[in-house]
Enzyme design. Structure first.
Site, PDB file in Angstrom:
ATOM      1  N   SER A   1       0.809  -1.220   0.000  1.00 17.27           N
ATOM      2  CA  SER A   1       0.000   0.000   0.000  1.00 17.27           C
ATOM      3  C   SER A   1       0.840   1.267   0.000  1.00 17.27           C
ATOM      4  CB  SER A   1      -0.944  -0.007   1.201  1.00 17.27           C
ATOM      5  OG  SER A   1      -1.790  -1.139   1.175  1.00 17.27           O
TER       6      SER A   1
ATOM      7  N   HIS B   1       0.765   4.475   4.337  1.00 15.96           N
ATOM      8  CA  HIS B   1       0.092   5.170   3.238  1.00 15.96           C
ATOM      9  C   HIS B   1       0.595   6.602   3.096  1.00 15.96           C
ATOM     10  CE1 HIS B   1      -3.656   2.310   3.215  1.00 15.96           C
ATOM     11  NE2 HIS B   1      -2.507   1.666   3.248  1.00 15.96           N
TER      12      HIS B   1
END
Length: 304
Positions: free
Chosen positions: A208, A254
């Protein structure tokens, strides 16, 4: 393969905000035109020239004045070589993720804790080995291996779909080497921020961080090409909302990947042409040094 239109009659497959479509890829709206034939060209078709960008046809023919000189090799907007397959690195990265996912499934069947050896972990005690494990214990490789590690089908499925969607346009615009550097640095940036801010014994894994880096780079590239920013901004906001509202998501990875990806891409697409290679190498080096500094500071906190 679509046949290009004539220089006098460029195709006008209008897209966002009335922008014409690329004469080779009509479904891709663009605000950039070839400096020789003035036909619209998308990032995949842009070839860096002494002034502006040219389309592959004009580079091949020298603008109608015979073959182009050997020195005028096609280049992407970031100075990378134009390749026949602009998805090669994306395919390799996708294959590595899938291969490691299958290895994880096989290890679970055999009882070997592959995930526990490769995920991002600051510092903890492994009860099966009765010893300290983690990045602070010297297992630096976890910062990178965690980027290619997944445990759940939904997790890898979402990340690989995102990679397949975001990767090829960036790979075509940046070139293979620069795209690889962008992906790896984004993944490392996500791991580094997770290492800095998460609990020392909190494991994390997944691509991610690297995917968010590609998303940030896409926003930078679209801004550079003066594309309509609304679609990518909406996607970014939705992903950030999902990051902070959904439980058990490492928001640090992230955010770290997003910041690093945007920073690296900015250096790549805004570098002056005459010092492009130097600026690109310098931008990657500065980002890598920042990542090393974050890891070093956190390691001192955990072991000092």
């Amino acid at each position: 393969m679509d046949q290009p239109g004539s220089p006098q009659e460029p195709q006008h497959a209008h897209g966002h905000d009335g922008l014409p479509g690329c004469h080779r890829h009509p479904d891709r709206p663009t605000g950039i035109r070839c400096t020789r034939c003035e036909r619209p060209i998308c990032p995949e078709c842009m070839v860096s020239a002494s002034v502006g960008f040219q389309c592959p046809d004009c580079v091949r023919t020298g603008g109608g004045a015979g073959p182009a000189p050997r020195a005028s090799a096609p280049r992407t907007i970031a100075g990378g070589a134009v390749t026949a397959d602009p998805r090669l690195i994306t395919k390799i990265l996708l294959g590595l993720n899938v291969a490691l996912f299958l290895a994880v499934l096989a290890s679970e069947q055999s009882g070997f804790d592959l995930v526990g050896r490769l995920d991002m972990l600051g510092l903890a005690v492994d009860p099966s080995r009765y010893q300290w494990v983690g990045v602070a214990h010297g297992e630096w490789y976890r910062l990178l291996t965690a980027v290619f590690l997944h445990q759940q089908f939904a997790h890898i499925g979402f990340n690989m779909l995102s990679l397949w969607w975001l990767g090829p346009p960036l790979e075509a615009a940046l070139g293979r080497l620069r795209f690889t550097a962008l992906y790896l640095l984004s993944g490392l940036g996500g791991s580094a921020l997770s290492y800095l801010l998460e609990a020392q014994n909190q494991p994390s894994l997944g691509a991610s961080g690297a995917i968010f880096g590609l998303l940030g780079a896409t926003a930078v590239l679209m801004r550079r090409l003066r594309y309509d920013m609304r679609p990518v901004l909406i996607l970014l906001v939705l992903n950030l909302a999902f990051t902070f509202l959904w439980p058990n998501i490492a928001w640090q990875a992230h955010v770290g990947g997003l910041v690093v990806g945007a920073a690296v891409a900015f250096g790549m697409v805004h570098a002056p042409r005459e010092r492009r290679a130097l600026v690109h190498a310098g931008a990657c080096a500065v980002v890598l040094l920042a990542i090393v500094a974050v890891v070093w500071v956190r390691t001192l906190q955990l072991t000092g």
